[in-house]
Design a protein around this motif. Structure first.
Motif, PDB file in Angstrom:
ATOM      1  N   TRP A  40      33.984  33.797  41.522  1.00  0.00           N
ATOM      2  CA  TRP A  40      35.076  34.989  42.601  1.00  0.00           C
ATOM      3  C   TRP A  40      35.886  34.222  44.241  1.00  0.00           C
ATOM      4  CZ3 TRP A  40      34.469  40.754  43.178  1.00  0.00           C
ATOM      5  CH2 TRP A  40      33.104  41.258  42.372  1.00  0.00           C
ATOM      6  N   PRO A  41      37.161  34.795  43.928  1.00  0.00           N
ATOM      7  CA  PRO A  41      37.656  34.157  45.230  1.00  0.00           C
ATOM      8  C   PRO A  41      36.767  33.948  46.633  1.00  0.00           C
ATOM      9  CG  PRO A  41      38.455  36.422  44.854  1.00  0.00           C
ATOM     10  CD  PRO A  41      37.633  36.617  43.675  1.00  0.00           C
ATOM     11  N   SER A  42      37.637  32.834  47.125  1.00  0.00           N
ATOM     12  CA  SER A  42      36.789  32.726  48.456  1.00  0.00           C
ATOM     13  C   SER A  42      36.548  33.467  48.983  1.00  0.00           C
ATOM     14  CB  SER A  42      36.971  31.429  48.873  1.00  0.00           C
ATOM     15  OG  SER A  42      36.556  30.680  49.826  1.00  0.00           O
ATOM     16  N   PRO A  43      35.418  33.974  49.548  1.00  0.00           N
ATOM     17  CA  PRO A  43      35.262  35.888  50.611  1.00  0.00           C
ATOM     18  C   PRO A  43      36.740  35.311  51.811  1.00  0.00           C
ATOM     19  CG  PRO A  43      33.522  34.544  49.996  1.00  0.00           C
ATOM     20  CD  PRO A  43      34.340  34.150  49.177  1.00  0.00           C
ATOM     21  N   ASN A  44      37.213  35.749  52.786  1.00  0.00           N
ATOM     22  CA  ASN A  44      37.622  35.765  53.573  1.00  0.00           C
ATOM     23  C   ASN A  44      39.225  34.135  54.041  1.00  0.00           C
ATOM     24  OD1 ASN A  44      36.675  38.139  54.575  1.00  0.00           O
ATOM     25  ND2 ASN A  44      35.341  37.195  55.018  1.00  0.00           N
ATOM     26  N   ASN A  76      37.846  38.088  38.596  1.00  0.00           N
ATOM     27  CA  ASN A  76      37.528  38.987  39.192  1.00  0.00           C
ATOM     28  C   ASN A  76      38.968  38.773  41.013  1.00  0.00           C
ATOM     29  OD1 ASN A  76      35.027  40.183  39.361  1.00  0.00           O
ATOM     30  ND2 ASN A  76      34.367  38.222  39.768  1.00  0.00           N
ATOM     31  N   PHE A  77      39.799  38.423  39.887  1.00  0.00           N
ATOM     32  CA  PHE A  77      41.287  38.073  40.762  1.00  0.00           C
ATOM     33  C   PHE A  77      42.368  38.772  40.835  1.00  0.00           C
ATOM     34  CE2 PHE A  77      41.872  33.048  42.157  1.00  0.00           C
ATOM     35  CZ  PHE A  77      40.421  32.917  42.600  1.00  0.00           C
ATOM     36  N   VAL A 126      46.210  41.178  41.403  1.00  0.00           N
ATOM     37  CA  VAL A 126      47.642  41.033  40.839  1.00  0.00           C
ATOM     38  C   VAL A 126      47.924  39.508  42.535  1.00  0.00           C
ATOM     39  CG1 VAL A 126      50.085  41.015  41.563  1.00  0.00           C
ATOM     40  CG2 VAL A 126      48.529  42.273  40.522  1.00  0.00           C
ATOM     41  N   ALA A 127      48.175  40.241  43.514  1.00  0.00           N
ATOM     42  CA  ALA A 127      48.122  38.920  44.866  1.00  0.00           C
ATOM     43  C   ALA A 127      47.524  37.608  44.117  1.00  0.00           C
ATOM     44  CB  ALA A 127      47.758  39.142  45.974  1.00  0.00           C
ATOM     45  N   LEU A 128      45.748  37.517  44.190  1.00  0.00           N
ATOM     46  CA  LEU A 128      45.165  36.085  43.853  1.00  0.00           C
ATOM     47  C   LEU A 128      46.186  35.943  42.711  1.00  0.00           C
ATOM     48  CD1 LEU A 128      41.931  37.712  45.226  1.00  0.00           C
ATOM     49  CD2 LEU A 128      43.453  35.528  46.092  1.00  0.00           C
ATOM     50  N   MET A 129      45.873  36.287  41.935  1.00  0.00           N
ATOM     51  CA  MET A 129      46.758  35.368  40.121  1.00  0.00           C
ATOM     52  C   MET A 129      47.705  34.806  40.127  1.00  0.00           C
ATOM     53  SD  MET A 129      45.497  38.687  36.840  1.00  0.00           S
ATOM     54  CE  MET A 129      46.140  39.719  37.714  1.00  0.00           C
ATOM     55  N   GLN A 130      48.801  35.786  41.400  1.00  0.00           N
ATOM     56  CA  GLN A 130      50.211  35.005  41.608  1.00  0.00           C
ATOM     57  C   GLN A 130      49.892  33.946  42.629  1.00  0.00           C
ATOM     58  OE1 GLN A 130      51.653  38.810  43.830  1.00  0.00           O
ATOM     59  NE2 GLN A 130      53.447  38.693  42.199  1.00  0.00           N
ATOM     60  N   ARG A 131      49.096  33.621  43.131  1.00  0.00           N
ATOM     61  CA  ARG A 131      49.159  32.057  43.874  1.00  0.00           C
ATOM     62  C   ARG A 131      47.952  31.339  43.164  1.00  0.00           C
ATOM     63  NH1 ARG A 131      45.180  33.925  48.641  1.00  0.00           N
ATOM     64  NH2 ARG A 131      45.031  31.954  49.310  1.00  0.00           N
ATOM     65  N   ALA A 132      47.433  31.978  42.237  1.00  0.00           N
ATOM     66  CA  ALA A 132      46.657  30.437  41.735  1.00  0.00           C
ATOM     67  C   ALA A 132      47.960  29.766  40.800  1.00  0.00           C
ATOM     68  CB  ALA A 132      45.638  31.630  41.185  1.00  0.00           C
ATOM     69  N   ILE A 133      48.785  31.555  39.808  1.00  0.00           N
ATOM     70  CA  ILE A 133      49.512  30.646  38.737  1.00  0.00           C
ATOM     71  C   ILE A 133      50.775  29.322  39.574  1.00  0.00           C
ATOM     72  CG2 ILE A 133      51.649  31.508  37.822  1.00  0.00           C
ATOM     73  CD1 ILE A 133      50.475  34.242  36.857  1.00  0.00           C
ATOM     74  N   THR A 152      41.899  33.196  31.593  1.00  0.00           N
ATOM     75  CA  THR A 152      41.637  33.828  31.264  1.00  0.00           C
ATOM     76  C   THR A 152      41.765  33.927  33.107  1.00  0.00           C
ATOM     77  OG1 THR A 152      40.243  35.329  30.013  1.00  0.00           O
ATOM     78  CG2 THR A 152      39.507  34.307  31.432  1.00  0.00           C
ATOM     79  N   ASN A 153      41.391  35.698  33.062  1.00  0.00           N
ATOM     80  CA  ASN A 153      40.946  36.595  34.433  1.00  0.00           C
ATOM     81  C   ASN A 153      39.711  37.168  34.104  1.00  0.00           C
ATOM     82  OD1 ASN A 153      40.613  37.207  37.522  1.00  0.00           O
ATOM     83  ND2 ASN A 153      42.850  38.671  36.891  1.00  0.00           N
ATOM     84  N   GLN A 154      38.897  36.908  34.764  1.00  0.00           N
ATOM     85  CA  GLN A 154      37.446  37.965  33.447  1.00  0.00           C
ATOM     86  C   GLN A 154      37.358  38.563  34.563  1.00  0.00           C
ATOM     87  OE1 GLN A 154      33.686  37.121  33.452  1.00  0.00           O
ATOM     88  NE2 GLN A 154      34.218  35.854  31.975  1.00  0.00           N
ATOM     89  N   ILE A 155      37.919  40.464  34.351  1.00  0.00           N
ATOM     90  CA  ILE A 155      37.532  41.108  35.308  1.00  0.00           C
ATOM     91  C   ILE A 155      36.471  42.083  35.506  1.00  0.00           C
ATOM     92  CG2 ILE A 155      39.513  40.785  37.182  1.00  0.00           C
ATOM     93  CD1 ILE A 155      41.224  43.444  35.111  1.00  0.00           C
TER      94      ILE A 155
END
Length: 270
Positions: free
Chosen positions: A101-105, A133-134, A136-143, A153-156
């Protein structure tokens, strides 16, 4: 474009513990499954490792995925936690390691934990790395941090009742592979009349229809089961082809029904 290759079909082990998970993995490998998905928080890595070790299937033939829990995101903790997972899994290297999961907060900066994950790959602890569990905004940052090619992969959560179109479409545009978890929505879709009618038309099961629907869109699936008959039946979804009309029918079932939405952990969903 991401050139990593992930198995399209694997075995999920969420909620399976002790002898139950050993039995599930053992039977799945006997039936021909060659990908197994676990996670640190599932509390079953040791049992999964035992089942794989005792299966007689060469370790190199099995694609093993685990996921790093949020408590281990600190740059000094992540690699050590993955080494612990490798001991439990009885292997020197996993095939894929995901951020669960992305880091909470944003408690741990993304650059820190993704950087640590990339370091784990450099150390040879994992062949590939990815996210789960990323949004769109989190995927953008990860990319932005890793580059698309590094994210396997992004497992969702993605099933007929939650088709997650915004995130899935963004991933597709970026060339980022998607893995669907909970493809059967904890079994909820199995009683759906639309899916049942399609299953009847094909002489298939509702589970096969839901899995085929996801596979036909290019998603990987990781259904779990404790019953040998269901494990065997689910595998056959790979041979089922749905018509465009049937795919369109299933598309109408989307109702935004999210089942994995843990308070304090879930991001602001798309």
């Amino acid at each position: 474009m991401n050139t990593n290759t992930l198995p399209a079909f694997g075995l999920g082990t969420f909620r399976l513990k002790g002898a139950v998970v050993i039995d599930s993995v053992r039977q799945a490998l006997e039936l021909g499954y060659r990908a197994v998905d676990t996670a640190q928080i599932y509390g079953n890595e040791a049992e999964v490792g035992q089942a794989i070790a005792e299966s007689g299937v060469p370790r190199g033939d099995i694609f093993v995925t685990t996921k790093i829990w949020t408590d281990h995101f600190g740059g000094d903790k992540l690699v050590a936690s993955l080494k612990d997972s490798l001991v439990k899994l009885r292997t020197e290297q996993v095939d894929l390691t995901l951020i669960h999961w992305p880091s909470p907060n944003g408690a741990v900066p993304m650059a820190e934990y993704l950087g640590a994950l990339a370091e784990a790959k450099r150390q040879g602890l994992t062949k590939q790395i990815g996210i789960s569990n990323f949004t769109v905004a989190l995927m953008q940052r990860a990319i932005g941090i890793l580059g698309t090619a590094e994210i396997a992969t992004n497992q969702i959560e993605l099933h007929p009742y939650l088709q997650n179109r915004t995130a899935a479409a963004f991933a597709k545009r970026q060339g980022l592979h998607v893995t669907s978890y909970m493809t059967l929505a904890y079994g909820k879709v199995l009683g759906d009349p639309v899916i049942q009618a399609i299953a009847d038309a094909h002489g298939a099961t509702p589970a096969q229809v839901a899995l085929a629907w996801a596979l036909q869109q290019g998603y990987a699936v990781i259904p779990s089961s404790t019953k040998r008959a269901n494990l065997e039946s689910n595998l056959k979804a790979q041979q089922l082809r749905l018509s465009e009309a049937e795919m369109a029918q299933i598309a109408t079932l989307d109702r935004g029904e999210r089942l994995a939405n843990p308070e304090g952990l879930a991001p602001a969903w798309d």
